[in-house]
Design a protein around this motif. Structure first.
Motif, PDB file in Angstrom:
ATOM      1  N   SER A 111      44.314  -4.071  16.720  1.00 54.09           N
ATOM      2  CA  SER A 111      44.333  -3.816  15.291  1.00 54.09           C
ATOM      3  C   SER A 111      43.348  -4.733  14.558  1.00 54.09           C
ATOM      4  O   SER A 111      43.185  -5.907  14.907  1.00 54.09           O
ATOM      5  CB  SER A 111      45.744  -4.033  14.749  1.00 54.09           C
ATOM      6  OG  SER A 111      45.833  -3.622  13.407  1.00 54.09           O
ATOM      7  N   VAL A 112      42.692  -4.183  13.560  1.00 54.53           N
ATOM      8  CA  VAL A 112      41.646  -4.897  12.825  1.00 54.53           C
ATOM      9  C   VAL A 112      42.116  -6.276  12.379  1.00 54.53           C
ATOM     10  O   VAL A 112      41.390  -7.269  12.509  1.00 54.53           O
ATOM     11  CB  VAL A 112      41.205  -4.062  11.605  1.00 54.53           C
ATOM     12  CG1 VAL A 112      40.343  -4.884  10.659  1.00 54.53           C
ATOM     13  CG2 VAL A 112      40.455  -2.816  12.068  1.00 54.53           C
ATOM     14  N   TYR A 113      43.340  -6.368  11.888  1.00 55.06           N
ATOM     15  CA  TYR A 113      43.787  -7.638  11.303  1.00 55.06           C
ATOM     16  C   TYR A 113      43.980  -8.731  12.338  1.00 55.06           C
ATOM     17  O   TYR A 113      44.058  -9.913  11.986  1.00 55.06           O
ATOM     18  CB  TYR A 113      45.083  -7.439  10.524  1.00 55.06           C
ATOM     19  CG  TYR A 113      46.352  -7.520  11.341  1.00 55.06           C
ATOM     20  CD1 TYR A 113      46.994  -8.741  11.542  1.00 55.06           C
ATOM     21  CD2 TYR A 113      46.905  -6.387  11.921  1.00 55.06           C
ATOM     22  CE1 TYR A 113      48.158  -8.817  12.290  1.00 55.06           C
ATOM     23  CE2 TYR A 113      48.068  -6.458  12.658  1.00 55.06           C
ATOM     24  CZ  TYR A 113      48.686  -7.677  12.847  1.00 55.06           C
ATOM     25  OH  TYR A 113      49.835  -7.755  13.589  1.00 55.06           O
ATOM     26  N   ALA A 114      44.039  -8.362  13.628  1.00 55.53           N
ATOM     27  CA  ALA A 114      44.371  -9.343  14.672  1.00 55.53           C
ATOM     28  C   ALA A 114      43.177  -9.725  15.524  1.00 55.53           C
ATOM     29  O   ALA A 114      43.349 -10.367  16.556  1.00 55.53           O
ATOM     30  CB  ALA A 114      45.476  -8.775  15.557  1.00 55.53           C
ATOM     31  N   ARG A 115      41.973  -9.397  15.106  1.00 55.51           N
ATOM     32  CA  ARG A 115      40.799  -9.669  15.929  1.00 55.51           C
ATOM     33  C   ARG A 115      40.194 -11.041  15.680  1.00 55.51           C
ATOM     34  O   ARG A 115      39.134 -11.363  16.235  1.00 55.51           O
ATOM     35  CB  ARG A 115      39.739  -8.588  15.705  1.00 55.51           C
ATOM     36  CG  ARG A 115      40.182  -7.213  16.168  1.00 55.51           C
ATOM     37  CD  ARG A 115      39.122  -6.164  15.928  1.00 55.51           C
ATOM     38  NE  ARG A 115      39.621  -4.824  16.237  1.00 55.51           N
ATOM     39  CZ  ARG A 115      38.938  -3.713  16.030  1.00 55.51           C
ATOM     40  NH1 ARG A 115      37.728  -3.772  15.510  1.00 55.51           N
ATOM     41  NH2 ARG A 115      39.471  -2.546  16.329  1.00 55.51           N
ATOM     42  N   ASN A 116      40.845 -11.838  14.843  1.00 51.80           N
ATOM     43  CA  ASN A 116      40.348 -13.189  14.607  1.00 51.80           C
ATOM     44  C   ASN A 116      41.534 -14.080  14.270  1.00 51.80           C
ATOM     45  O   ASN A 116      42.553 -14.023  14.943  1.00 51.80           O
ATOM     46  CB  ASN A 116      39.282 -13.211  13.512  1.00 51.80           C
ATOM     47  CG  ASN A 116      38.422 -14.459  13.563  1.00 51.80           C
ATOM     48  OD1 ASN A 116      38.852 -15.528  13.963  1.00 51.80           O
ATOM     49  ND2 ASN A 116      37.172 -14.334  13.151  1.00 51.80           N
ATOM     50  N   ALA A 117      41.426 -14.842  13.217  1.00 51.99           N
ATOM     51  CA  ALA A 117      42.448 -15.834  12.881  1.00 51.99           C
ATOM     52  C   ALA A 117      43.697 -15.180  12.308  1.00 51.99           C
ATOM     53  O   ALA A 117      43.653 -14.081  11.762  1.00 51.99           O
ATOM     54  CB  ALA A 117      41.887 -16.844  11.884  1.00 51.99           C
ATOM     55  N   ALA A 273      35.086 -15.170   6.594  1.00 53.44           N
ATOM     56  CA  ALA A 273      34.724 -15.474   7.979  1.00 53.44           C
ATOM     57  C   ALA A 273      35.926 -15.423   8.920  1.00 53.44           C
ATOM     58  O   ALA A 273      35.818 -14.985  10.072  1.00 53.44           O
ATOM     59  CB  ALA A 273      34.052 -16.849   8.047  1.00 53.44           C
ATOM     60  N   ALA A 274      37.085 -15.854   8.436  1.00 52.83           N
ATOM     61  CA  ALA A 274      38.274 -15.890   9.286  1.00 52.83           C
ATOM     62  C   ALA A 274      38.760 -14.496   9.670  1.00 52.83           C
ATOM     63  O   ALA A 274      39.536 -14.351  10.619  1.00 52.83           O
ATOM     64  CB  ALA A 274      39.400 -16.650   8.585  1.00 52.83           C
ATOM     65  N   PHE A 275      38.322 -13.465   8.947  1.00 52.08           N
ATOM     66  CA  PHE A 275      38.748 -12.096   9.232  1.00 52.08           C
ATOM     67  C   PHE A 275      37.687 -11.284   9.979  1.00 52.08           C
ATOM     68  O   PHE A 275      37.947 -10.149  10.373  1.00 52.08           O
ATOM     69  CB  PHE A 275      39.113 -11.368   7.941  1.00 52.08           C
ATOM     70  CG  PHE A 275      40.213 -12.023   7.152  1.00 52.08           C
ATOM     71  CD1 PHE A 275      41.187 -12.791   7.779  1.00 52.08           C
ATOM     72  CD2 PHE A 275      40.274 -11.884   5.771  1.00 52.08           C
ATOM     73  CE1 PHE A 275      42.194 -13.404   7.054  1.00 52.08           C
ATOM     74  CE2 PHE A 275      41.290 -12.490   5.040  1.00 52.08           C
ATOM     75  CZ  PHE A 275      42.247 -13.254   5.678  1.00 52.08           C
ATOM     76  N   LEU A 276      36.492 -11.846  10.160  1.00 49.06           N
ATOM     77  CA  LEU A 276      35.472 -11.151  10.929  1.00 49.06           C
ATOM     78  C   LEU A 276      35.851 -11.185  12.402  1.00 49.06           C
ATOM     79  O   LEU A 276      36.360 -12.191  12.901  1.00 49.06           O
ATOM     80  CB  LEU A 276      34.107 -11.817  10.720  1.00 49.06           C
ATOM     81  CG  LEU A 276      33.571 -11.776   9.286  1.00 49.06           C
ATOM     82  CD1 LEU A 276      32.280 -12.561   9.182  1.00 49.06           C
ATOM     83  CD2 LEU A 276      33.369 -10.338   8.820  1.00 49.06           C
ATOM     84  N   PRO A 277      35.642 -10.106  13.141  1.00 49.08           N
ATOM     85  CA  PRO A 277      36.126 -10.047  14.527  1.00 49.08           C
ATOM     86  C   PRO A 277      35.426 -11.036  15.437  1.00 49.08           C
ATOM     87  O   PRO A 277      34.200 -11.177  15.398  1.00 49.08           O
ATOM     88  CB  PRO A 277      35.842  -8.602  14.938  1.00 49.08           C
ATOM     89  CG  PRO A 277      34.766  -8.129  14.013  1.00 49.08           C
ATOM     90  CD  PRO A 277      34.996  -8.844  12.724  1.00 49.08           C
TER      91      PRO A 277
END
Length: 387
Positions: A111-117, A273-277
Motif C-alpha cells: 500500500s502506498v502509505y506503507a512504502r516509507n516511514a 520526503a518521509a512519504f516518498l517510496p
C-alpha cells in the motif's frame, strides 16, 4: 491512545477570529496540507452508523473499536473540556499508479502509505508542535490525537470542511483526492467551525466495483472482515481460503478503492520526503522476502508501519502472494519454510505449494512433513490435497 494535553493559560487575550487565522497559518507553515475547524461533537447519524457497524460485526478482530465506542462517538467523553477541534490533513499522494503493480505477480504490491516511514511519527511531531504553539502563544488548552486514539476523525474532517466520506468509507478531498492522513488537536478554545463539506460522489461506484473481495455490502458501508487491508494487517490467523486468490500480490494493504476515485485527478504527488517510496519497497520481488528471520524483518522495516504486523504475518502474506504468482515462483525456497517455527508460516507455505506444484509432488512433501506436524491449522492445509 496517542495524546498530549497542555492546560490553558488565560493570561493572554486575542480575538477568536484572529486565533483561528493564526492557527491555520501556523499549521500550514508546519507542513500540513489541509486545515479545518469543527465543533467537538459527533452528529447523531455518525454515532448511529458506528453502532450499526459494530453490531454487524464488521470490525472483525479490531476489538479496540468496540471497547472505545462511547468515547469515539462523543469527543467530550474523551476530554470534557474540548470545545473545538483543529483537523489536519497530510497529503501522501503517489506519483505513479499504484495499481500497475497488480500486473506483475512476481512483485509485491505494498500500500502506498506503507512504502516509507510510519506516518504516525511525522504526524505526531507536527501535531505536538502545533499544539504547543497554541498553548504558549494563544493560551489554549490542547490535546493531540492521531488515528490510534478513539476519535471519529473522518467525521470530524468532513465537519471541518476537509472532505467527505466517500462510498469507500475513506475521506475524499476535492483538492487532494483520496490520499490524506488525518490528525486532530482538541482545544478548549471556542473557535468558529468551518462549513462542513457535502458529498460529491454522485452516482459513481468505481470504488465499490473494483473491490477484489466485495467488502462493501452497500455504499458507505465496509465489512472489514472481507477487506484485503484488514486481512493483511489486522487479521492474526490464516487468511480465509475464500480471499486468498483475490489477494493477488497484495502483501500489505490494498489501494484499489482509493486509486480509482475520480477525484484523484486533482490530487498532487506528495512532496513530503518521509512519504516518498523507498526504492526497496517500490516494486520488490516477492521471493526476496522468503529468507527473512525476525531480526532481518525488523532491520528491513525499521521505522515502517509494516513492522507492526511482525515477521510471521508478513511472510504469511508473501506466501499467499507467491501461491498466486504462477510457475515462476521459487518452490524450493517456499519448501524450506515447511520447517519454519511459525505454524502461520508453515500453513501458508503448504497452500502456496499446493498452488504451484503437481499433486504428486505435494503428496511427497506431505509424506515427509505432515507426520511431524502438530498444529491443527497446518494439518488442515495439508488435507486440502485430498479435496
Amino acid at each position: 491512545m496517542s495524546s498530549q494535553r497542555l492546560p490553558g493559560n488565560r493570561t493572554r487575550e486575542t480575538s477568536l477570529p484572529s486565533k483561528k487565522a493564526a492557527i491555520r497559518e501556523r499549521a500550514l507553515a508546519l507542513g500540513f496540507d489541509a486545515v479545518g475547524f469543527a465543533r467537538a461533537e459527533v452528529a447523531p447519524d455518525a454515532a448511529a452508523a458506528l453502532k450499526e457497524f459494530l453490531a454487524a460485526g464488521y470490525h472483525g478482530e479490531m476489538d479496540w473499536l468496540a471497547r472505545n465506542a462511547e468515547r469515539r462517538a462523543n469527543p467530550k467523553a474523551l476530554w470534557p473540556e474540548a470545545r473545538s477541534v483543529v483537523v489536519l490533513g497530510q497529503n501522501y499522494g503517489p506519483a505513479e499508479d499504484p495499481l500497475a503493480l497488480l500486473d506483475e505477480p512476481q512483485r509485491a504490491a505494498i500500500s502506498v502509505y506503507a512504502r516509507n516511514a510510519d506516518y504516525h511519527d511525522l504526524m505526531k511531531k507536527r501535531l505536538k508542535a502545533l499544539a504547543r504553539w497554541m498553548h504558549e502563544d494563544l493560551a489554549a488548552g490542547v490535546k493531540v490525537f492521531v488515528d490510534t486514539a478513539p476519535v471519529m476523525e473522518k467525521h470530524l474532517a468532513q465537519a471541518g470542511g476537509l472532505g467527505w466520506q466517500g462510498k469507500h468509507s475513506n475521506l475524499v478531498s476535492r483538492a487532494l483526492g483520496s490520499w490524506l492522513f488525518l490528525g486532530e488537536v482538541y482545544t478548549d478554545l471556542e473557535v468558529e467551525a468551518d462549513r462542513a463539506e457535502s458529498d460529491h460522489c454522485g452516482s459513481c461506484r468505481n470504488c465499490l466495483d473494483i473491490c477484489p473481495t466485495d467488502a462493501f455490502p452497500a455504499p458507505y458501508k465496509l465489512d472489514a472482515r472481507r477487506c484485503i487491508s484488514y486481512l493483511t494487517i489486522e487479521h492474526k490467523g490464516p487468511i480465509p481460503l475464500e480471499f486468498r486468490k483475490a489477494m493477488g500480490n497484495r502483501i500489505y494493504g490494498c489501494d484499489d478503492c482509493l486509486a480509482v476515485c475520480p477525484w484523484n485527478k486533482f490530487a498532487q504527488p506528495t512532496r513530503e520526503a518521509a512519504f516518498l517510496p523507498r526504492a526497496e519497497l517500490t516494486a520488490p520481488r516477492l521471493a526476496d522476502f522468503l529468507d527473512l528471520d525476525d531480526a532481518g524483518f525488523r532491520r528491513l522495516f525499521a521505522g515502517s508501519p509494516i513492522k507492526r504486523i511482525g515477521r510471521d504475518r508478513f511472510l504469511r502474506n508473501v506466501l499467499i502472494a507467491l501461491g498466486n504468482a504462477g510457475n515462476k515462483a521459487p518452490a524450493k525456497a517456499i519448501e524450506a519454510l515447511l520447517n519454519d517455527p511459525s505454524a502461520l508460516v508453515r500453513g501458508a507455505a503448504v497452500w502456496a505449494l499446493l498452488c504451484l506444484l503437481p499433486q504428486e509432488a505435494v503428496a511427497r512433501l506431505r509424506s515427509r512433513h505432515a507426520a511431524a506436524e502438530s498444529d491443527p491449522g497446518v494439518l488442515d492445509e495439508w488435507a486440502r490435497l485430498d479435496s
